[in-house]
Write an enzyme that holds these catalytic residues in place. Structure first.
Site, PDB file in Angstrom:
ATOM      1  N   ASP A 143     -15.571 -35.702  14.904  1.00 19.00           N
ATOM      2  CA  ASP A 143     -14.278 -35.189  14.436  1.00 19.00           C
ATOM      3  C   ASP A 143     -13.786 -34.203  15.490  1.00 19.00           C
ATOM      4  OD1 ASP A 143     -12.147 -33.852  13.256  1.00 19.00           O
ATOM      5  OD2 ASP A 143     -13.021 -33.976  11.247  1.00 19.00           O
ATOM      6  N   GLU A 206      -2.397 -41.526  19.027  1.00 22.42           N
ATOM      7  CA  GLU A 206      -2.026 -41.901  17.656  1.00 22.42           C
ATOM      8  C   GLU A 206      -0.723 -41.201  17.270  1.00 22.42           C
ATOM      9  OE1 GLU A 206      -5.079 -40.933  14.814  1.00 22.42           O
ATOM     10  OE2 GLU A 206      -4.060 -41.955  13.170  1.00 22.42           O
TER      11      GLU A 206
HETATM   12  C1  LIG Z   1      -5.141 -42.297   9.587  1.00 21.70           C
HETATM   13  N1  LIG Z   1      -5.615 -42.194  10.920  1.00 21.70           N
HETATM   14  C2  LIG Z   1      -6.757 -41.532  11.303  1.00 21.70           C
HETATM   15  N2  LIG Z   1      -6.713 -40.862  12.484  1.00 21.70           N
HETATM   16  C3  LIG Z   1      -7.772 -40.126  12.899  1.00 21.70           C
HETATM   17  N3  LIG Z   1      -8.902 -40.016  12.191  1.00 21.70           N
HETATM   18  C4  LIG Z   1      -8.991 -40.668  11.015  1.00 21.70           C
HETATM   19  C5  LIG Z   1      -7.933 -41.463  10.532  1.00 21.70           C
HETATM   20  N4  LIG Z   1      -8.323 -42.004   9.373  1.00 21.70           N
HETATM   21  C6  LIG Z   1      -9.593 -41.548   9.136  1.00 21.70           C
HETATM   22  N5  LIG Z   1      -9.974 -40.708  10.124  1.00 21.70           N
HETATM   23  C7  LIG Z   1     -11.223 -39.951  10.248  1.00 21.70           C
HETATM   24  O1  LIG Z   1     -12.163 -40.483   9.318  1.00 21.70           O
HETATM   25  C8  LIG Z   1     -12.576 -39.475   8.388  1.00 21.70           C
HETATM   26  C9  LIG Z   1     -12.868 -40.092   7.032  1.00 21.70           C
HETATM   27  O2  LIG Z   1     -13.995 -40.939   7.116  1.00 21.70           O
HETATM   28  P1  LIG Z   1     -15.491 -40.421   7.330  1.00 21.70           P
HETATM   29  O3  LIG Z   1     -15.676 -39.182   6.513  1.00 21.70           O
HETATM   30  O4  LIG Z   1     -15.665 -40.163   8.807  1.00 21.70           O
HETATM   31  O5  LIG Z   1     -16.325 -41.560   6.847  1.00 21.70           O
HETATM   32  C10 LIG Z   1     -11.428 -38.485   8.398  1.00 21.70           C
HETATM   33  O6  LIG Z   1     -11.837 -37.207   7.953  1.00 21.70           O
HETATM   34  C11 LIG Z   1     -11.013 -38.490   9.871  1.00 21.70           C
HETATM   35  O7  LIG Z   1     -11.885 -37.686  10.641  1.00 21.70           O
END
Ligand SMILES: CNc1ncnc2c1ncn2[C@@H]1O[C@H](COP(=O)(O)O)[C@@H](O)[C@H]1O
Ligand SMILES: [Zn+2]
Length: 356
Positions: A143, A206
């Site tokens: 992250d 992004e």
């Molecule tokens: C929408 N676009 C996006 N851009 C960037 N990061 C994203 C995301 N969507 C998800 N995450 C990343 O994935 C985490 C949740 O899954 P996990 O807890 O890791 O399994 C989010 O907290 C973010 O760090």
């Protein structure tokens, strides 16, 4: 789009999913189970998913992840969530899945980053032993908000698991709120990861105004790019960035619903898929967060096909070509290509007589 609006062709199409965040992929039924485990949190359904026709700012999307993280904070939760998510992808016709997730530490439940990853691996192995028809691998996520030190720590952890997980842990993901932190602080960790053989999938551009960061990170170069929404000159990027992506032949992971619901792309027809696909550049359709954005991979393929007028043959090629972009070794690519050959007549409903 309701489930029953998705044509059977897209459901039966064998698919490869390369960009799926574990906690963003949690379905409604699983959220319900989590809510009933933790009624004291007072979390309602509307707080964990963005429904049909709804949009949120990207910032609001990141609030949604915080709510889900409150619901998923023990080994037991992670095991259930990962098992459910894997089975749902399999039921949607996904034959190969690279899941990604950010290992978290939760002092109050005793969860450690190591046990977090071990639990995801346990879920993958359990599904395999139950005969679920899907090959699942794992990418450890960094992250970006957590900075240099945590990134280094995560790389070390990922390296240890890469060496001890029988090929289940293949690489790293860089994700998190793109407006927080700067890629240059993470460069040494990403370089180290690359040097030790971890594959890299990085969320790049992004949001707008990250051209300098993208330029820097593209020099690594990463093995795949998440979104890359603003790289192309037609989206406000630059030819120089496109040239780098093309030179290194870096596949893009493209998530239509995520970008439109998160409002970084105004309409489906404006999605940067069209620019990269027209160039013949490796472009892989993915879900990003199928739970949060209320979608699945079949819907995403159908959406790409209806928006950009793709024939069934073109959609088949799109899903087939995604095999070349996976992080697992060539032997796995060959197995998947065999599977696609085997399944094609069924998906297109050819009969013996058709070829006569
Ligand atoms: C929408 N676009 C996006 N851009 C960037 N990061 C994203 C995301 N969507 C998800 N995450 C990343 O994935 C985490 C949740 O899954 P996990 O807890 O890791 O399994 C989010 O907290 C973010 O760090
Ligand atoms: Zn993502």
């Amino acid at each position: 789009m309701m489930d029953n609006e998705v044509d059977v062709f897209y459901r039966e199409l064998p698919k490869v999913e390369l960009h799926a965040h574990l906690n963003g992929s949690v379905s409604c039924p699983t959220i319900e189970k989590l809510i009933s485990r933790k009624p004291h949190l007072n979390i309602g359904h509307g707080m964990t998913a963005i429904g049909k026709g709804q949009r949120r700012t990207l910032d609001e999307c990141f609030q949604v992840f915080k709510v889900i993280h409150q619901l998923v904070d023990t080994e037991e939760d992670i095991l259930m969530v990962a098992t459910d998510v894997i089975k749902e992808f399999a039921a949607d016709g996904v034959k190969y899945l690279e899941l990604r997730s950010t290992p978290r530490e939760e002092k109050h439940t005793g969860l450690t980053k190591k046990s977090y990853i071990e639990t995801v691996i346990k879920a993958i192995k359990q599904c395999k032993s139950e005969g679920v028809d899907i090959d699942v691998r794992f990418l450890v996520a960094i992250d970006r908000r957590n900075g240099t030190e945590v990134a280094m720590e995560t790389v070390k952890l990922a390296e240890d698991f890469m060496l001890s997980s029988d090929g289940l842990v293949l690489g790293l993901d860089l994700s998190g709120d793109p407006t927080v932190g700067h890629g240059k602080d993470l460069l040494p960790a990403l370089q180290k990861a690359k040097n030790c053989g971890l594959k890299l999938s990085l969320h790049l551009s992004e949001v707008p105004s990250q051209l300098e960061e993208s330029d820097l990170l593209l020099d690594l170069p990463p093995d795949r790019i998440g979104h890359g929404t603003f790289l192309h000159p037609a989206m406000g990027g630059s030819q120089g960035l496109v040239d780098k992506v093309v030179k290194h032949n870096i596949p893009l992971e493209l998530c239509l619903t995520s970008n439109v619901k998160g409002q970084t792309v105004a309409r489906y027809s404006d999605h940067h898929f069209k620019h990269w696909y027209q160039m013949g550049h490796p472009s892989v359709i993915c879900t990003d967060d199928k739970g949060v954005f209320s979608t699945d991979l079949s819907q995403e393929y159908q959406l790409a096909a209806s928006t950009f007028d793709l024939s069934h043959e073109a959609v088949w090629k799109l899903s087939h070509d995604a095999i070349d972009c996976i992080f697992a070794p060539d032997t796995v690519k060959q197995q998947l290509k065999q599977k696609w050959i085997y399944l094609k007549p069924q998906v297109f409903h050819y009969r013996e007589t058709d070829s006569l």
